[in-house]
Scaffold this active site. Sequence first.
Site, PDB file in Angstrom:
ATOM      1  N   HIS A 191       0.828  -1.215   0.000  1.00 50.88           N
ATOM      2  CA  HIS A 191       0.000   0.000   0.000  1.00 50.88           C
ATOM      3  C   HIS A 191       0.857   1.258   0.000  1.00 50.88           C
ATOM      4  O   HIS A 191       0.397   2.317  -0.400  1.00 50.88           O
ATOM      5  CB  HIS A 191      -1.021  -0.058   1.131  1.00 50.88           C
ATOM      6  N   GLU A 434     -10.075 -11.685  -4.967  1.00 48.15           N
ATOM      7  CA  GLU A 434      -8.667 -11.482  -4.633  1.00 48.15           C
ATOM      8  C   GLU A 434      -8.127 -12.566  -3.710  1.00 48.15           C
ATOM      9  O   GLU A 434      -7.003 -12.492  -3.246  1.00 48.15           O
ATOM     10  CB  GLU A 434      -8.439 -10.078  -4.052  1.00 48.15           C
ATOM     11  N   CYS A 505      -8.563  -4.634 -11.090  1.00 54.87           N
ATOM     12  CA  CYS A 505      -8.246  -3.337 -10.484  1.00 54.87           C
ATOM     13  C   CYS A 505      -6.926  -3.378  -9.719  1.00 54.87           C
ATOM     14  O   CYS A 505      -6.539  -2.392  -9.110  1.00 54.87           O
ATOM     15  CB  CYS A 505      -9.374  -2.859  -9.588  1.00 54.87           C
TER      16      CYS A 505
HETATM   17  C1  PEP Z   1      -5.982  -5.804  -4.876  1.00 55.97           C
HETATM   18  O1  PEP Z   1      -5.778  -6.574  -3.933  1.00 55.97           O
HETATM   19  O2  PEP Z   1      -5.613  -6.032  -6.043  1.00 55.97           O
HETATM   20  C2  PEP Z   1      -6.690  -4.537  -4.647  1.00 55.97           C
HETATM   21  C3  PEP Z   1      -7.018  -3.755  -5.642  1.00 55.97           C
HETATM   22  O3  PEP Z   1      -6.941  -4.189  -3.345  1.00 55.97           O
HETATM   23  P1  PEP Z   1      -5.832  -3.542  -2.378  1.00 55.97           P
HETATM   24  O4  PEP Z   1      -4.618  -3.240  -3.184  1.00 55.97           O
HETATM   25  O5  PEP Z   1      -6.431  -2.322  -1.760  1.00 55.97           O
HETATM   26  O6  PEP Z   1      -5.624  -4.633  -1.371  1.00 55.97           O
HETATM   27 MG    MG Z   2      -6.807  -6.241  -2.084  1.00 61.44          MG
END
Ligand code: PEP
Ligand code: MG
Length: 582
Positions: A191, A434, A505
Amino acid sequence: MEIKRGIPVSPGVAIGPALVLDTEWFRIPQRFIEGDHLADELQRLKHALGVAAEEARGHQQAVNSKLGRQYGAIFEAHALMIEDPSLSREIEGLVKDQGYAAEYAVSRVMRRYAKALESIDRGNFATRAADLFDIEKSILRHLLGHRREQIQQLKEAVIVLAHDLTPSETAALDQRKVHAFATEAGGRASHTAIMAGALEIPAVVGLGKFVTDVSGGDQVIVDGNRGVLILNPDEETIERYERTRTSFRTFESQLGKLRDLPAETRDGTRVPLLGNIEFPHEARHCLERGANGVGLYRTEFLYLGKQGDPTETEHFDAYMTVVQAMGNRPVVIRTLDLGADKFATAAEPVIHERNPFLGLRSVRLCLRNLTLFKTQMRAILRASAFGDVRIMFPMVSTLLELRHCKMILAEVKEDLEDEGIAFNRKLPVGTMIEVPSAAVMAEQLAREVQFFSIGTNDLIQYTLAADRTNENVASLYSPGDPAVLRLIDTVIKAAQKHGVDVNVCGEMSGEPIYTMLLLGMGLRQLSVTPHHIPEIKQIIRSVTLEEAVQVAQEALRLEAARDVNNYLREQTRRILPEAVMT
Ligand code: PEP
Ligand code: MG
């Protein structure tokens, strides 16, 4: 000059003075003193060394009585080291001969010692280096005192170098002053990396040890395209990178011209490009890049810099900012994905888990804290009266979990109905895919929702058991891994069979080498970090669907991530060479 290679996570090139952060966020400026201040500077140094040694002895006494002499001895060793005449001689030498300010001289000398210890690959020498950092910190605290500079109040442009940055620390960086950052730790879909993208500052992570090799003020280059950090570059390298920076900007501004053109293949297939956002103001970034909507709004960033949980009004205001900015374009609001490396709630501030990524995260946490979950759902539903709002659940790992989320949503709808509050009764519901179990059960999940969004950031880490934030397993963590591609393929086929919309995404969808593959596998929509939209659009506009299908078929035949990635890189280079930097 020293060149380090890591993982590129946010594109662009920056050249400038380093600001080295340690865990206490000290800033050590590269400062020189005037000759007539030499005596004062030496006196200042002597005083700081004396107080630091005294402090270490104080700690020794306290620890002796609390834990016993063997533990107190650690601080005795600190005191002895600070009092060691050869240490003060060396620091004084730099002040006298080089004109360095005391803190800069301390940092240079201590880092040289720490590096020497770290390089001895035996016993616990490396951990001894941590003691040296402690000593350095203590001396610096006394030297810098109240003059310790805060990262939030920078006066000049810098490049931040650190062992690691948390997502919140990254989000707090002032983009106007921090022109890039580079860290020893971290992975491509952490993140922290995603925050770098949101802030649009070049960044490289997972570089391995380098913080001991650099002092504040040293000239550095961060190349966020290739994943390179250069310490103390020579003139020729600086010139070369200045040219690279200029051509990268030219490339970006050329792509800017695509803003109002459709994301459409050469043979006329439309592939809407949506934006991923973390903050409401990024709706503007989406529009500037010509996004067709917001495909992922990561609402957990509402927690940034907050003590308590956001109120319903705070949720609603944030959503309305995005909904109003996006007009009639879709806005997918994802419910809170808290836990693991992202923020804590007020109700469960610090949950100590052995494996936080496998623990109480995301919908698991929300389903245990229904007040939190319902508050957010009310705000999302209320915002749905004003635009094309859609709700999406993250980290769903079983069918029953998804049904449970939908049941709570139905309860909240009933409450709003009773209260006479307007909302869209047909609010589209989607789930992220996911977790590998969700991918395997995609057919069953498809019967329950209107759309899927494949979160490859997590899907990769859970499929390959490779932590997305851990640089030591970064080579395993690859979107091109055949196991990951097979799961994505399963999900797309299940979605097609049940007439459910599907996109990707995760960060993979913003990496140009995967665009043809994803199109060829059947995706007709992608959600990406806004600044990647023009480049991805350019690739889409440069291929035919038939070419993309061929590329996907070939890639799916390959049996190793390395082969898949090499093949895709080659194919992308053919179409848009500037998009493939390495
Ligand atoms: C992912 O896991 O690909 C996603 C888009 O969610 P995050 O990156 O916020 O975990
Ligand atoms: Mg995720």
